[in-house]
Design a protein around this motif. Structure first.
Motif, short mmCIF file in Angstrom:
data_model
loop_
_atom_site.label_atom_id
_atom_site.label_comp_id
_atom_site.label_asym_id
_atom_site.label_seq_id
_atom_site.Cartn_x
_atom_site.Cartn_y
_atom_site.Cartn_z
N SER A 51 81.92 122.89 54.31
CA SER A 51 83.14 122.10 54.23
C SER A 51 84.34 122.97 53.88
CB SER A 51 82.96 120.99 53.18
OG SER A 51 84.14 120.28 53.00
N ARG A 52 84.17 123.88 52.93
CA ARG A 52 85.27 124.78 52.55
C ARG A 52 85.67 125.68 53.71
NH1 ARG A 52 85.29 126.62 46.45
NH2 ARG A 52 84.26 124.86 45.44
N ILE A 53 84.67 126.23 54.40
CA ILE A 53 84.97 127.11 55.52
C ILE A 53 85.73 126.36 56.60
CG2 ILE A 53 83.98 128.53 57.38
CD1 ILE A 53 83.73 129.77 54.55
N GLU A 54 85.30 125.14 56.90
CA GLU A 54 85.98 124.35 57.93
C GLU A 54 87.44 124.10 57.54
OE1 GLU A 54 83.32 121.05 58.44
OE2 GLU A 54 82.04 122.19 59.81
N ARG A 55 87.71 123.84 56.26
CA ARG A 55 89.10 123.65 55.82
C ARG A 55 89.90 124.95 55.93
NH1 ARG A 55 86.60 120.87 51.58
NH2 ARG A 55 87.13 122.53 50.13
N MET A 56 89.26 126.05 55.54
CA MET A 56 89.94 127.35 55.55
C MET A 56 90.20 127.86 56.97
SD MET A 56 87.89 128.92 52.24
CE MET A 56 87.81 130.53 52.91
N ARG A 57 89.39 127.43 57.93
CA ARG A 57 89.59 127.86 59.32
C ARG A 57 90.95 127.40 59.84
NH1 ARG A 57 83.73 126.90 62.16
NH2 ARG A 57 82.88 128.94 61.60
N VAL A 58 91.45 126.29 59.35
CA VAL A 58 92.77 125.80 59.77
C VAL A 58 93.84 126.85 59.44
CG1 VAL A 58 94.51 124.01 59.36
CG2 VAL A 58 92.08 123.39 59.52
N GLU A 59 93.60 127.63 58.38
CA GLU A 59 94.53 128.68 57.96
C GLU A 59 94.14 130.04 58.52
OE1 GLU A 59 94.52 128.38 53.73
OE2 GLU A 59 95.57 126.46 53.74
N TYR A 61 90.96 131.48 58.61
CA TYR A 61 89.80 132.16 58.03
C TYR A 61 88.68 132.26 59.06
CZ TYR A 61 85.96 133.13 54.78
OH TYR A 61 84.89 133.68 54.13
N ARG A 62 88.05 133.43 59.13
CA ARG A 62 86.92 133.66 60.03
C ARG A 62 85.85 134.45 59.28
NH1 ARG A 62 89.36 130.31 62.23
NH2 ARG A 62 90.28 130.31 64.28
N LEU A 63 84.62 134.35 59.77
CA LEU A 63 83.50 135.10 59.21
C LEU A 63 82.86 135.98 60.29
CD1 LEU A 63 81.54 132.47 57.07
CD2 LEU A 63 82.51 134.61 56.24
N ILE A 64 82.47 137.17 59.90
CA ILE A 64 81.68 138.06 60.73
C ILE A 64 80.38 138.33 59.98
CG2 ILE A 64 81.48 140.36 61.74
CD1 ILE A 64 84.50 140.42 61.96
N GLY A 65 79.26 138.24 60.68
CA GLY A 65 77.96 138.51 60.07
C GLY A 65 77.36 139.80 60.60
N GLY A 77 84.49 137.72 55.30
CA GLY A 77 85.44 136.66 55.60
C GLY A 77 86.83 137.25 55.59
N TYR A 78 87.65 136.90 56.57
CA TYR A 78 88.97 137.50 56.69
C TYR A 78 89.95 136.52 57.31
CZ TYR A 78 88.09 137.79 61.66
OH TYR A 78 87.84 137.46 62.97
N ARG A 79 91.22 136.89 57.22
CA ARG A 79 92.31 136.15 57.86
C ARG A 79 93.34 137.15 58.37
NH1 ARG A 79 92.69 131.08 54.38
NH2 ARG A 79 91.23 131.54 52.73
#
Length: 160
Positions: A51-59, A61-65, A77-79
């Protein structure tokens, strides 16, 4: 207003390291939770994390694994952001390697990928924060060519 920097999402080719890939799906995020929780133990559940990641994606935020033999072993996690201090820059929110995999150069590979992404996105710098007491992380960042550039001040508020 959304910055054009927020719209850039890397492909596998942009990362130039076949062990690294964007974590985009809900399944990807669920698999990332145990690794992220090692860095952020206050995260209470997989659902809370997603849920937090989905909210942060609007701003932006992305994740690389990072994967070793198909197992997620590290993530970042970066922006992509812009401000009047730095201009366009890539901010690293999170960088963590699973405890059993530390020492395997996963953090270094993730930072290299983020640097390539920042450069390809027209960013002038890569920025991250670490705690003043986190000497191990500071040594790692210095070894990776990052230098101190600011001292952050903050004021914490009680929230309901």
């Amino acid at each position: 207003m959304t910055s054009p920097l927020h719209n850039f999402i890397p492909s596998v080719l942009d990362l130039a390291d076949t062990s690294l890939r964007p974590l985009d799906s809900t399944h990807d995020l669920c698999s990332a939770f145990p690794v992220m929780q090692q860095l952020r133990p206050h995260l209470t559940s997989e659902a809370d994390f997603v849920s937090r990641i989905e909210r942060m994606r609007v701003e932006g935020y992305r994740l690389i694994g990072a994967y070793d033999l198909g197992v997620l072993v590290a993530l970042a996690g970066y922006r992509l952001q812009e401000n009047l201090v730095y201009g366009a820059f890539l901010y690293v929110d999170d960088l963590v390697t699973a405890e059993a995999q530390r020492g395997g150069q996963w953090g270094s590979r993730l930072l290299q990928a983020l640097e390539r992404l920042a450069r390809a996105s027209g960013c002038a710098r890569l920025v991250l924060d670490t705690g003043l007491a986190n000497a191990r992380a500071q040594r790692f960042y210095f070894r990776e060519g990052l230098l101190t550039g600011a001292l952050r001040f903050q004021k914490q508020f009680d929230t309901p």
